[in-house]
Design a protein around this motif. Structure first.
Motif, mmCIF file in Angstrom:
data_model
loop_
_atom_site.group_PDB
_atom_site.id
_atom_site.type_symbol
_atom_site.label_atom_id
_atom_site.label_comp_id
_atom_site.label_asym_id
_atom_site.label_seq_id
_atom_site.Cartn_x
_atom_site.Cartn_y
_atom_site.Cartn_z
ATOM 1 N N MET A 44 -13.487 10.427 -29.900
ATOM 2 C CA MET A 44 -12.641 9.991 -28.783
ATOM 3 C C MET A 44 -13.427 9.051 -27.865
ATOM 4 S SD MET A 44 -9.951 11.779 -29.480
ATOM 5 C CE MET A 44 -8.955 11.322 -28.077
ATOM 6 N N GLY A 57 -15.581 6.726 -25.755
ATOM 7 C CA GLY A 57 -16.810 5.992 -26.030
ATOM 8 C C GLY A 57 -17.437 6.340 -27.370
ATOM 9 N N LEU A 109 -18.048 12.059 -34.587
ATOM 10 C CA LEU A 109 -18.757 11.301 -33.553
ATOM 11 C C LEU A 109 -18.437 11.879 -32.184
ATOM 12 C CD1 LEU A 109 -17.414 8.040 -35.115
ATOM 13 C CD2 LEU A 109 -19.866 8.412 -34.860
ATOM 14 N N TYR A 152 -20.659 12.003 -28.464
ATOM 15 C CA TYR A 152 -21.941 11.902 -27.764
ATOM 16 C C TYR A 152 -22.309 13.238 -27.114
ATOM 17 C CZ TYR A 152 -25.807 10.562 -24.910
ATOM 18 O OH TYR A 152 -27.060 10.522 -24.353
ATOM 19 N N SER A 153 -21.369 13.824 -26.365
ATOM 20 C CA SER A 153 -21.673 15.092 -25.679
ATOM 21 C C SER A 153 -21.689 16.252 -26.665
ATOM 22 C CB SER A 153 -20.618 15.379 -24.606
ATOM 23 O OG SER A 153 -19.353 15.574 -25.222
ATOM 24 N N GLY A 154 -20.926 16.122 -27.736
ATOM 25 C CA GLY A 154 -20.795 17.218 -28.709
ATOM 26 C C GLY A 154 -19.809 18.276 -28.253
ATOM 27 N N THR A 158 -16.368 17.535 -27.088
ATOM 28 C CA THR A 158 -15.012 17.018 -26.889
ATOM 29 C C THR A 158 -13.999 17.813 -27.724
ATOM 30 O OG1 THR A 158 -15.976 14.879 -26.412
ATOM 31 C CG2 THR A 158 -13.641 14.877 -26.986
ATOM 32 N N GLU A 162 -24.566 7.895 -20.426
ATOM 33 C CA GLU A 162 -23.114 7.976 -20.424
ATOM 34 C C GLU A 162 -22.690 7.621 -21.844
ATOM 35 O OE1 GLU A 162 -20.794 8.821 -18.131
ATOM 36 O OE2 GLU A 162 -22.526 9.517 -17.005
ATOM 37 N N PRO A 163 -21.747 8.377 -22.435
ATOM 38 C CA PRO A 163 -21.400 8.146 -23.853
ATOM 39 C C PRO A 163 -21.151 6.680 -24.209
ATOM 40 C CG PRO A 163 -20.223 10.062 -23.028
ATOM 41 C CD PRO A 163 -20.971 9.489 -21.856
ATOM 42 N N ARG A 164 -20.423 5.969 -23.324
ATOM 43 C CA ARG A 164 -20.073 4.576 -23.691
ATOM 44 C C ARG A 164 -21.280 3.655 -23.722
ATOM 45 N NH1 ARG A 164 -18.742 6.365 -19.040
ATOM 46 N NH2 ARG A 164 -19.166 5.262 -17.106
ATOM 47 N N GLU A 220 -13.313 2.132 -17.593
ATOM 48 C CA GLU A 220 -14.289 3.168 -17.215
ATOM 49 C C GLU A 220 -15.367 2.648 -16.264
ATOM 50 O OE1 GLU A 220 -15.488 6.211 -20.123
ATOM 51 O OE2 GLU A 220 -14.263 5.137 -21.567
ATOM 52 N N LEU A 252 -17.885 8.719 -13.423
ATOM 53 C CA LEU A 252 -16.468 8.885 -13.739
ATOM 54 C C LEU A 252 -15.938 9.989 -12.847
ATOM 55 C CD1 LEU A 252 -16.638 8.870 -17.651
ATOM 56 C CD2 LEU A 252 -15.939 6.984 -16.165
ATOM 57 N N ILE A 255 -11.977 11.373 -15.677
ATOM 58 C CA ILE A 255 -12.102 11.755 -17.099
ATOM 59 C C ILE A 255 -12.642 13.184 -17.264
ATOM 60 C CG2 ILE A 255 -13.310 11.189 -19.281
ATOM 61 C CD1 ILE A 255 -12.767 8.215 -18.603
ATOM 62 N N ARG A 304 -10.750 15.985 -19.462
ATOM 63 C CA ARG A 304 -11.394 16.645 -20.607
ATOM 64 C C ARG A 304 -11.143 18.157 -20.554
ATOM 65 N NH1 ARG A 304 -15.593 14.176 -23.453
ATOM 66 N NH2 ARG A 304 -16.607 16.205 -23.562
#
Ligand code: PA5
Length: 350
Positions: free
Chosen positions: A47, A49, A90, A92-94, A96, A141-143, A225, A324, A327, A331
């Motif tokens: 999702m 980024g 995929l 980044y935070s793991g 989502t 930041e993921p993005r 963002e 942010l 968001i 989430r």
């Protein structure tokens, strides 16, 4: 941190992109090699980024791909999955919810999972269930981790032996990006600042097509963002079958049109028409193009330029590019306050 300090930091992160692309690629190759197999189908799951990483690599693969490839940005998978399906998870935070829910479905259906993450539940689950994982650097930041995740994904595909020509195209493009980035060392008045000014007080509309679909979507999302700016994307040729019927001059929008050295002739004709209309009706617009040796080279440069435009706009509006505010609450909402993550963990078998 002040807005100025965040802008400076975000700008520096983007200027470090070629290093991140390379670092991701190097980590990905080993992970792919350790579990090589020949898939029939590929799904990129993620999702925001992280999801865009799937869009970008899928656009890079499109002209040379050998496998049907889906990008999934939802809780459920787009097609049935079995042990011949490569599913790259995929996040980044793991953490989502949508991604973990899709990953649990893929896992219970027998899919061959790989993960690209900096940690969180995904890393935990991957460790417990033997899912090959590329760990990217924490604390971003993921993005802003997109270059490293794109590199990691291409690295995994190369390690698996299914990237074909993409490996060379990518590595050459990263070299050429290093040189391109030098042109943005000075943050004074350049193309990103000039384009961002056209967006002030106007809704941005990014116009994408062919391999630049993901790039136009990246610009739209980065404007949303980083610059907290209303921004939408329109894709050709589809827009000529609906949107163009409502095409009217407006002072409230500014178009950003991605041009390519690799445009199919009909897309060129459509883009020329759009530019002609915008010009003759006095509407605000910018055309973005760059010199490139290949379509992958073009993509990497235009992604970078898009990122810098969004940071310039954040600076011009005085908003924090790295923070942010909404968001994180969405989430929580979309995970039903964590219940969906718990469910995904149970479906994996704890
Ligand atoms: O840029 C962002 O912070 C978001 O778009 C996230 O990428 C999105 O919420 C998904 O999170 P993650 O990338 O951690 O899976």
């Amino acid at each position: 941190m002040s807005v100025e300090a965040e802008v400076e930091m975000a700008w520096r992160l983007v200027l470090g992109s070629s290093h991140l692309y390379k670092r991701g690629f190097e980590s990905g190759v080993g992970v792919g090699e350790s579990a090589a197999f020949e898939p029939k189908l590929i799904i990129f799951l993620g999702m925001g980024g992280s999801g865009i990483v799937g869009d970008i690599v899928s656009d890079m693969m499109y002209p040379i791909h050998r496998h049907p490839t889906y990008v999934c940005k939802d809780y459920t998978l787009p097609v049935p999955v079995d042990d011949k399906t490569l599913v790259i998870v995929l996040s980044y935070s793991g953490n989502t919810a949508e991604t973990l829910t899709g990953a649990a479905e893929a896992y219970t259906s027998g899919g061959r999972l790989f993960a690209i993450t900096s940690g969180g539940l995904l890393d935990d689950l991957a460790g417990r269930h033997g899912i090959p994982t590329v760990k990217v650097a924490k604390g971003m930041e993921p993005r802003f981790a997109v270059p490293e995740m794109v590199g990691a994904l291409i690295g995994v595909l190369h390690g698996l032996g299914i990237a074909g020509k993409l490996e060379r195209l990518f590595l050459t493009a990263v070299e050429s990006l290093t040189e391109y980035l030098r042109g943005f060392e000075k943050t004074a008045e350049g193309e990103p600042q000039r384009i961002s000014k056209t967006l002030l007080g106007r809704v941005a509309v990014a116009v994408g097509h062919t391999h630049l679909r993901s790039v136009s979507y990246r610009l739209k999302s980065q404007l949303n963002e980083n610059a907290k700016h209303p921004s939408y994307v329109t894709q050709l040729p589809e827009a000529f079958h609906n949107e163009m019927e409502s095409w009217r001059p407006s002072q409230h929008t500014s178009y950003i049109i991605f041009r390519s050295s690799y445009e199919p002739p009909a897309i060129s004709a459509a883009l020329n028409w759009i530019v002609g209309e915008l010009e003759s009706s006095g509407q605000s617009y910018s055309v973005i193009r760059t010199q490139s040796k290949t379509y992958v080279d073009e993509m990497l440069k235009l992604i970078t330029l898009s990122d810098l435009i969004s940071i310039s706009l954040a600076a011009a509006k005085g908003v924090h590019p790295l923070k942010l505010s909404l968001i994180p609450s969405f989430r929580r909402l979309l995970s039903l306050d964590g219940r969906l993550q718990d469910l995904a963990v149970r479906r994996f078998g704890g």
